[in-house]
Design a protein around this motif. Sequence first.
Motif, mmCIF file in Angstrom:
data_model
loop_
_atom_site.group_PDB
_atom_site.id
_atom_site.type_symbol
_atom_site.label_atom_id
_atom_site.label_comp_id
_atom_site.label_asym_id
_atom_site.label_seq_id
_atom_site.Cartn_x
_atom_site.Cartn_y
_atom_site.Cartn_z
ATOM 1 N N ASN A 1 0.830 -1.213 0.000
ATOM 2 C CA ASN A 1 0.000 0.000 0.000
ATOM 3 C C ASN A 1 0.860 1.257 0.000
ATOM 4 O OD1 ASN A 1 -2.324 -1.577 0.060
ATOM 5 N ND2 ASN A 1 -2.394 -1.595 2.313
ATOM 6 N N THR A 2 1.926 1.228 0.785
ATOM 7 C CA THR A 2 2.826 2.387 0.834
ATOM 8 C C THR A 2 3.493 2.610 -0.511
ATOM 9 O OG1 THR A 2 3.247 1.922 3.178
ATOM 10 C CG2 THR A 2 4.776 3.399 2.062
ATOM 11 N N ALA A 3 3.882 1.507 -1.170
ATOM 12 C CA ALA A 3 4.524 1.633 -2.475
ATOM 13 C C ALA A 3 3.566 2.187 -3.514
ATOM 14 C CB ALA A 3 5.055 0.264 -2.912
ATOM 15 N N GLU A 4 2.287 1.795 -3.460
ATOM 16 C CA GLU A 4 1.303 2.309 -4.416
ATOM 17 C C GLU A 4 1.043 3.796 -4.201
ATOM 18 O OE1 GLU A 4 -2.070 -0.159 -3.898
ATOM 19 O OE2 GLU A 4 -1.214 -1.885 -4.991
ATOM 20 N N LYS A 5 1.026 4.242 -2.941
ATOM 21 C CA LYS A 5 0.824 5.662 -2.658
ATOM 22 C C LYS A 5 1.984 6.501 -3.178
ATOM 23 C CE LYS A 5 -1.976 4.956 1.506
ATOM 24 N NZ LYS A 5 -2.055 5.155 2.979
ATOM 25 N N CYS A 6 3.166 5.927 -3.162
ATOM 26 C CA CYS A 6 4.362 6.658 -3.607
ATOM 27 C C CYS A 6 4.663 6.424 -5.086
ATOM 28 C CB CYS A 6 5.562 6.247 -2.765
ATOM 29 S SG CYS A 6 5.391 6.622 -1.011
ATOM 30 N N ASP A 7 3.734 5.818 -5.804
ATOM 31 C CA ASP A 7 3.904 5.535 -7.233
ATOM 32 C C ASP A 7 5.155 4.696 -7.511
ATOM 33 O OD1 ASP A 7 1.604 6.933 -7.822
ATOM 34 O OD2 ASP A 7 2.685 8.837 -8.057
ATOM 35 N N VAL A 8 5.367 3.713 -6.667
ATOM 36 C CA VAL A 8 6.489 2.785 -6.853
ATOM 37 C C VAL A 8 5.936 1.483 -7.411
ATOM 38 C CG1 VAL A 8 8.348 1.503 -5.718
ATOM 39 C CG2 VAL A 8 7.787 3.824 -4.963
ATOM 40 N N GLU A 9 6.545 1.012 -8.473
ATOM 41 C CA GLU A 9 6.078 -0.218 -9.091
ATOM 42 C C GLU A 9 6.299 -1.398 -8.145
ATOM 43 O OE1 GLU A 9 7.863 -0.799 -12.841
ATOM 44 O OE2 GLU A 9 7.056 1.033 -13.739
ATOM 45 N N VAL A 10 5.233 -2.141 -7.946
ATOM 46 C CA VAL A 10 5.314 -3.298 -7.049
ATOM 47 C C VAL A 10 5.737 -4.549 -7.802
ATOM 48 C CG1 VAL A 10 4.014 -4.741 -5.443
ATOM 49 C CG2 VAL A 10 3.553 -2.287 -5.573
ATOM 50 N N GLU A 11 5.223 -4.706 -9.001
ATOM 51 C CA GLU A 11 5.559 -5.886 -9.787
ATOM 52 C C GLU A 11 7.014 -5.795 -10.248
ATOM 53 O OE1 GLU A 11 3.730 -8.478 -10.219
ATOM 54 O OE2 GLU A 11 2.018 -7.615 -9.146
ATOM 55 N N PRO A 12 7.748 -6.881 -10.147
ATOM 56 C CA PRO A 12 9.157 -6.853 -10.587
ATOM 57 C C PRO A 12 9.252 -6.654 -12.088
ATOM 58 C CG PRO A 12 8.466 -9.097 -10.098
ATOM 59 C CD PRO A 12 7.346 -8.204 -9.655
ATOM 60 N N THR A 13 10.173 -5.822 -12.469
ATOM 61 C CA THR A 13 10.377 -5.562 -13.894
ATOM 62 C C THR A 13 11.095 -6.741 -14.536
ATOM 63 O OG1 THR A 13 12.447 -4.440 -13.373
ATOM 64 C CG2 THR A 13 10.474 -3.081 -13.518
ATOM 65 N N SER A 14 10.767 -6.981 -15.764
ATOM 66 C CA SER A 14 11.404 -8.089 -16.479
ATOM 67 C C SER A 14 12.852 -7.730 -16.796
ATOM 68 C CB SER A 14 10.642 -8.375 -17.776
ATOM 69 O OG SER A 14 10.614 -7.212 -18.588
ATOM 70 N N LYS A 15 13.709 -8.737 -16.690
ATOM 71 C CA LYS A 15 15.124 -8.505 -16.950
ATOM 72 C C LYS A 15 15.370 -8.317 -18.442
ATOM 73 C CE LYS A 15 16.830 -11.122 -12.983
ATOM 74 N NZ LYS A 15 17.697 -12.240 -12.544
ATOM 75 N N ARG A 16 16.354 -7.521 -18.703
ATOM 76 C CA ARG A 16 16.715 -7.290 -20.091
ATOM 77 C C ARG A 16 17.313 -8.558 -20.678
ATOM 78 N NH1 ARG A 16 21.288 -2.977 -21.357
ATOM 79 N NH2 ARG A 16 22.469 -4.657 -20.370
ATOM 80 N N LYS A 17 16.874 -8.905 -21.829
ATOM 81 C CA LYS A 17 17.351 -10.118 -22.468
ATOM 82 C C LYS A 17 18.804 -9.957 -22.884
ATOM 83 C CE LYS A 17 16.192 -13.469 -26.040
ATOM 84 N NZ LYS A 17 15.287 -13.799 -27.165
ATOM 85 N N THR A 18 19.588 -10.931 -22.520
ATOM 86 C CA THR A 18 21.014 -10.879 -22.839
ATOM 87 C C THR A 18 21.225 -11.160 -24.320
ATOM 88 O OG1 THR A 18 21.502 -11.691 -20.619
ATOM 89 C CG2 THR A 18 23.278 -11.792 -22.224
ATOM 90 N N LYS A 19 21.980 -10.302 -24.939
ATOM 91 C CA LYS A 19 22.263 -10.469 -26.359
ATOM 92 C C LYS A 19 23.578 -11.216 -26.545
ATOM 93 C CE LYS A 19 19.831 -6.288 -27.864
ATOM 94 N NZ LYS A 19 19.956 -5.014 -28.612
ATOM 95 N N GLN A 20 23.625 -11.916 -27.622
ATOM 96 C CA GLN A 20 24.844 -12.658 -27.937
ATOM 97 C C GLN A 20 25.935 -11.707 -28.395
ATOM 98 O OE1 GLN A 20 24.465 -16.494 -29.987
ATOM 99 N NE2 GLN A 20 25.926 -15.705 -31.473
ATOM 100 N N SER A 21 27.142 -11.992 -27.977
ATOM 101 C CA SER A 21 28.265 -11.132 -28.321
ATOM 102 C C SER A 21 28.473 -11.106 -29.834
ATOM 103 C CB SER A 21 29.536 -11.634 -27.629
ATOM 104 O OG SER A 21 30.651 -10.869 -28.027
ATOM 105 N N ARG A 22 28.880 -9.939 -30.315
ATOM 106 C CA ARG A 22 29.123 -9.800 -31.749
ATOM 107 C C ARG A 22 30.298 -10.657 -32.211
ATOM 108 N NH1 ARG A 22 28.489 -3.236 -32.757
ATOM 109 N NH2 ARG A 22 26.268 -3.097 -32.165
ATOM 110 N N ARG A 23 31.169 -10.980 -31.298
ATOM 111 C CA ARG A 23 32.314 -11.816 -31.664
ATOM 112 C C ARG A 23 31.879 -13.221 -32.085
ATOM 113 N NH1 ARG A 23 36.577 -10.438 -26.741
ATOM 114 N NH2 ARG A 23 36.722 -8.191 -27.145
ATOM 115 N N LEU A 24 30.673 -13.606 -31.647
ATOM 116 C CA LEU A 24 30.182 -14.947 -31.968
ATOM 117 C C LEU A 24 29.285 -14.961 -33.193
ATOM 118 C CD1 LEU A 24 29.335 -16.160 -28.349
ATOM 119 C CD2 LEU A 24 31.409 -16.609 -29.662
ATOM 120 N N ASP A 25 29.148 -13.804 -33.851
ATOM 121 C CA ASP A 25 28.330 -13.763 -35.059
ATOM 122 C C ASP A 25 28.935 -14.664 -36.129
ATOM 123 O OD1 ASP A 25 26.657 -12.021 -33.832
ATOM 124 O OD2 ASP A 25 27.479 -10.207 -34.769
ATOM 125 N N GLY A 26 28.087 -15.454 -36.743
ATOM 126 C CA GLY A 26 28.564 -16.356 -37.781
ATOM 127 C C GLY A 26 29.048 -17.688 -37.247
#
Length: 237
Positions: free
Chosen positions: A14-39
């Motif tokens: 409730n306190t987080a909602e009053k302060c406009d703080v997101e309660v749900e965890p944000t999704s992690k950024r998807k890890t990209k493959q290194s450019r060195r491994l292209d090909g």
Amino acid sequence: MNPTLKDSGEKSQNTAEKCDVEVEPTSKRKTKQSRRLDGHTVMSSTGERSKQTMETFRTSIFYAVLDTMLSELNRRFAKPNCEIMLGIQALNPSSNTFCQEEALFAFASIYECNTDDLKHEVYQMKRILERKVKSGIQKPSSIVELTKIIEPFKEVFHELFRLCKIDIAILVSTASCERSFSTLKLIKTHLRSTMDDDRLSSLGILSVESRRAKSLDLNEFVKQFAANHNNRRIRLL
């Protein structure tokens, strides 16, 4: 769930909602493959942690651990190892299987002993121990004590004495080896990194056999050293 923890969680939400703080965890950024491994074809993980499910845990970890444990148990308790352990027990005077021929002969065959001679020696040893007990002498309670009794007659009890020596020399675990490595680690520190192998070996023996080393008379060593080096400028005596 504990009611106190549940109330605390609701208050925090409730306190987080009053302060406009997101309660749900944000999704992690998807890890990209290194450019060195292209090909290239990537066959294994490159740092990205895949989502662990019960099925993957069962196949990749649980079954692998069980397989390793079973393989180690089968190796340690293989038939030759079991015969050696039963043979060691058959040479222990305090064991219920003392001088049991089946276990003793299987142990003797591993070390290529003459079982015919051993059979006669075991019979005679039983009679000797029975006579000692009848005369009031205490029966040996360990393999070491039995070996001391046989030692004056080792030419007569050749095979039995040989098995007793093998029995005493067999290490039941790696504790002695690990203790030796720990001792060497304590001796050769970073301040003694230039110590040669001969000196390290000598100091290691003195440290491992500390009881015997402390019982030695150092004056005798000094006298012997002085006698072997008469031309030394420093007088030790």
